[in-house]
Design a protein around this motif. Structure first.
Motif, PDB file in Angstrom:
ATOM      1  N   MET A   1       0.839  -1.198   0.000  1.00 28.40           N
ATOM      2  CA  MET A   1       0.000   0.000   0.000  1.00 28.40           C
ATOM      3  C   MET A   1       0.871   1.243   0.000  1.00 28.40           C
ATOM      4  SD  MET A   1      -2.592   1.416   2.948  1.00 28.40           S
ATOM      5  CE  MET A   1      -1.236   2.227   3.806  1.00 28.40           C
ATOM      6  N   LYS A   2       0.466   2.215  -0.815  1.00 28.63           N
ATOM      7  CA  LYS A   2       1.119   3.522  -0.818  1.00 28.63           C
ATOM      8  C   LYS A   2       0.229   4.513  -0.059  1.00 28.63           C
ATOM      9  CE  LYS A   2       4.653   2.708  -3.660  1.00 28.63           C
ATOM     10  NZ  LYS A   2       4.702   1.244  -3.586  1.00 28.63           N
ATOM     11  N   CYS A   3       0.849   5.427   0.646  1.00 29.03           N
ATOM     12  CA  CYS A   3       0.111   6.494   1.328  1.00 29.03           C
ATOM     13  C   CYS A   3       0.387   7.810   0.626  1.00 29.03           C
ATOM     14  CB  CYS A   3       0.537   6.579   2.795  1.00 29.03           C
ATOM     15  SG  CYS A   3      -0.284   7.924   3.690  1.00 29.03           S
ATOM     16  N   LEU A   4      -0.640   8.382   0.018  1.00 34.34           N
ATOM     17  CA  LEU A   4      -0.520   9.671  -0.665  1.00 34.34           C
ATOM     18  C   LEU A   4      -0.985  10.779   0.274  1.00 34.34           C
ATOM     19  CD1 LEU A   4      -1.932   8.866  -4.229  1.00 34.34           C
ATOM     20  CD2 LEU A   4       0.330   8.412  -3.287  1.00 34.34           C
ATOM     21  N   ILE A   5      -0.134  11.772   0.460  1.00 35.01           N
ATOM     22  CA  ILE A   5      -0.433  12.866   1.384  1.00 35.01           C
ATOM     23  C   ILE A   5      -0.651  14.148   0.590  1.00 35.01           C
ATOM     24  CG2 ILE A   5       0.372  14.183   3.363  1.00 35.01           C
ATOM     25  CD1 ILE A   5       2.162  11.770   4.067  1.00 35.01           C
ATOM     26  N   LEU A   6      -1.855  14.691   0.676  1.00 34.79           N
ATOM     27  CA  LEU A   6      -2.197  15.912  -0.050  1.00 34.79           C
ATOM     28  C   LEU A   6      -1.603  17.116   0.677  1.00 34.79           C
ATOM     29  CD1 LEU A   6      -5.946  15.048  -0.746  1.00 34.79           C
ATOM     30  CD2 LEU A   6      -4.016  14.843  -2.344  1.00 34.79           C
ATOM     31  N   ALA A   7      -0.636  17.760   0.034  1.00 37.36           N
ATOM     32  CA  ALA A   7       0.061  18.877   0.676  1.00 37.36           C
ATOM     33  C   ALA A   7       0.396  19.971  -0.332  1.00 37.36           C
ATOM     34  CB  ALA A   7       1.333  18.372   1.348  1.00 37.36           C
ATOM     35  N   ALA A   8      -0.444  20.127  -1.355  1.00 31.72           N
ATOM     36  CA  ALA A   8      -0.161  21.091  -2.415  1.00 31.72           C
ATOM     37  C   ALA A   8      -0.920  22.399  -2.260  1.00 31.72           C
ATOM     38  CB  ALA A   8      -0.459  20.474  -3.778  1.00 31.72           C
ATOM     39  N   GLY A   9      -1.613  22.563  -1.133  1.00 34.06           N
ATOM     40  CA  GLY A   9      -2.355  23.799  -0.907  1.00 34.06           C
ATOM     41  C   GLY A   9      -1.443  24.941  -0.471  1.00 34.06           C
ATOM     42  N   TYR A  10      -2.019  26.133  -0.400  1.00 36.37           N
ATOM     43  CA  TYR A  10      -1.234  27.328  -0.067  1.00 36.37           C
ATOM     44  C   TYR A  10      -1.610  27.944   1.276  1.00 36.37           C
ATOM     45  CZ  TYR A  10       0.577  26.965  -4.758  1.00 36.37           C
ATOM     46  OH  TYR A  10       1.203  26.491  -5.880  1.00 36.37           O
ATOM     47  N   ASP A  42       3.236   4.435  10.187  1.00 33.39           N
ATOM     48  CA  ASP A  42       4.427   3.597  10.087  1.00 33.39           C
ATOM     49  C   ASP A  42       4.571   2.622  11.257  1.00 33.39           C
ATOM     50  OD1 ASP A  42       6.853   3.017   8.550  1.00 33.39           O
ATOM     51  OD2 ASP A  42       7.939   3.780  10.289  1.00 33.39           O
ATOM     52  N   THR A  43       3.880   2.876  12.355  1.00 37.20           N
ATOM     53  CA  THR A  43       4.012   1.984  13.515  1.00 37.20           C
ATOM     54  C   THR A  43       3.589   0.556  13.178  1.00 37.20           C
ATOM     55  OG1 THR A  43       1.807   2.610  14.300  1.00 37.20           O
ATOM     56  CG2 THR A  43       3.677   3.816  15.228  1.00 37.20           C
ATOM     57  N   ALA A  44       2.623   0.415  12.287  1.00 35.86           N
ATOM     58  CA  ALA A  44       2.126  -0.915  11.915  1.00 35.86           C
ATOM     59  C   ALA A  44       2.730  -1.405  10.607  1.00 35.86           C
ATOM     60  CB  ALA A  44       0.606  -0.892  11.815  1.00 35.86           C
ATOM     61  N   ARG A  45       3.634  -0.613  10.022  1.00 33.71           N
ATOM     62  CA  ARG A  45       4.295  -0.978   8.762  1.00 33.71           C
ATOM     63  C   ARG A  45       3.272  -1.350   7.681  1.00 33.71           C
ATOM     64  NH1 ARG A  45       7.634   0.928  11.637  1.00 33.71           N
ATOM     65  NH2 ARG A  45       9.784   0.234  11.964  1.00 33.71           N
ATOM     66  N   LEU A  46       2.216  -0.560   7.597  1.00 29.45           N
ATOM     67  CA  LEU A  46       1.155  -0.847   6.641  1.00 29.45           C
ATOM     68  C   LEU A  46       1.382  -0.188   5.283  1.00 29.45           C
ATOM     69  CD1 LEU A  46      -1.930  -0.583   9.025  1.00 29.45           C
ATOM     70  CD2 LEU A  46      -0.932  -2.655   8.065  1.00 29.45           C
ATOM     71  N   ALA A  47       2.267   0.792   5.229  1.00 31.97           N
ATOM     72  CA  ALA A  47       2.581   1.467   3.970  1.00 31.97           C
ATOM     73  C   ALA A  47       4.051   1.243   3.643  1.00 31.97           C
ATOM     74  CB  ALA A  47       2.288   2.962   4.080  1.00 31.97           C
ATOM     75  N   ASP A  48       4.329   0.860   2.395  1.00 30.42           N
ATOM     76  CA  ASP A  48       5.732   0.668   2.024  1.00 30.42           C
ATOM     77  C   ASP A  48       6.364   1.940   1.472  1.00 30.42           C
ATOM     78  OD1 ASP A  48       4.760   0.809  -0.635  1.00 30.42           O
ATOM     79  OD2 ASP A  48       4.619  -1.363  -0.775  1.00 30.42           O
ATOM     80  N   GLU A  49       5.532   2.967   1.252  1.00 36.94           N
ATOM     81  CA  GLU A  49       6.060   4.252   0.793  1.00 36.94           C
ATOM     82  C   GLU A  49       5.044   5.350   1.071  1.00 36.94           C
ATOM     83  OE1 GLU A  49       7.911   6.413  -3.226  1.00 36.94           O
ATOM     84  OE2 GLU A  49       6.997   4.424  -3.356  1.00 36.94           O
ATOM     85  N   PHE A  50       5.553   6.506   1.457  1.00 38.86           N
ATOM     86  CA  PHE A  50       4.739   7.706   1.630  1.00 38.86           C
ATOM     87  C   PHE A  50       5.061   8.666   0.486  1.00 38.86           C
ATOM     88  CE2 PHE A  50       5.187   5.827   5.788  1.00 38.86           C
ATOM     89  CZ  PHE A  50       3.930   5.971   6.356  1.00 38.86           C
ATOM     90  N   VAL A  51       4.024   9.252  -0.084  1.00 40.96           N
ATOM     91  CA  VAL A  51       4.203  10.182  -1.198  1.00 40.96           C
ATOM     92  C   VAL A  51       3.575  11.514  -0.819  1.00 40.96           C
ATOM     93  CG1 VAL A  51       3.739  10.654  -3.625  1.00 40.96           C
ATOM     94  CG2 VAL A  51       4.152   8.296  -2.871  1.00 40.96           C
TER      95      VAL A  51
END
Length: 245
Positions: A1-10, A42-51
């Motif tokens: 699973m990938k975790c996508l983090i929305l951080a493009a706002g101003y 990340d504590t549960a190691r459920l995502a192999d990458e954060f974006v």
């Protein structure tokens, strides 16, 4: 699973604090907002990458933050430099997935909220359902309902309808910006855009998707703190105690 983090706002409502600094990297207690979110998942190691999906203005600051973290974190620059030219959350998700060739389940979260409960519960819920899912909480304030995604569910949490910022909210169940998409459903994002789903509010794609396939809404296990302006930021800084459960 990938975790996508929305951080493009101003974060214009937090000016001057965020005029030259990204809101997700503001400190709440002894961590940044992003640290609270990433470290919890990340504590549960459920995502192999954060974006982290950033605009061009703040991409270098996110890259510096990511370089100091132990997790695998990629920063995607969506190329925009002003609030007026922003792509919108749904287009940012599509852009990041195409750029990185993501072809698996994805957790999509807003990078400017903190929670007092672990998101791992939501991830586990969605994986057990084997379906795309959103969270929900009861909002008694009628005025706040107008600014939210609103969901109607059946007795088994199945989503019957979802709307974004409706002038006539059907229920008091609000959906915060945390979404789990299965691999197959995530592939439909371009189709959703082509078929007219909104692209600004992050829940617009989920609202469209819920009419195409079975989706579910888990009741939140605690509280969410949305940092929308200077007053709310100061309140969160004074009251937030971290993840309690």
């Amino acid at each position: 699973m990938k975790c996508l983090i929305l951080a493009a706002g101003y974060a214009t409502r937090l000016y001057p604090l965020t005029e030259n600094f990204p809101k997700p990297l503001l400190k709440v207690g002894d961590k940044t907002i992003l640290d609270w979110l990433v470290d919890d998942i990340d504590t549960a190691r459920l995502a192999d990458e954060f974006v982290v999906i950033s605009n061009h203005k703040f991409a270098r600051q996110f890259e510096a933050w990511a370089a100091a973290k132990q997790q695998k974190i990629s920063v995607v620059d969506d190329g925009t430099s002003t609030n007026e030219t922003r792509l919108g959350a749904v287009n940012d998700i599509r852009y990041a997935m195409e750029k990185l060739g993501i072809d698996e389940d994805v957790l999509v979260i807003a990078g400017d909220n903190v929670l007092d409960f672990s998101l791992t519960k939501f991830i586990t819920y969605a994986q057990k359902k084997k379906a795309s899912c959103v969270m929900r909480y009861y909002e008694p304030n009628d005025q706040k309902l107008l600014k939210c995604g609103i969901v109607t569910i059946d007795a088994n949490d199945k989503v019957l309808n979802m709307t974004e910022k409706s002038v006539n909210p059907a229920t008091h169940w609000c959906c915060p910006p945390f979404y789990y998409y299965t691999r197959n459903d995530a592939k439909l994002i371009q189709k959703g855009i082509d078929n007219g789903c909104g692209t600004d509010a992050p829940g617009s794609f989920f609202a469209w998707l819920s009419k195409q396939t079975d989706t579910y809404a888990m009741e939140m296990q605690g509280n969410r703190y949305d940092i929308g302006n200077l007053k709310s930021y100061e309140e969160v800084r004074g009251t937030y105690k971290g993840i309690e459960k």
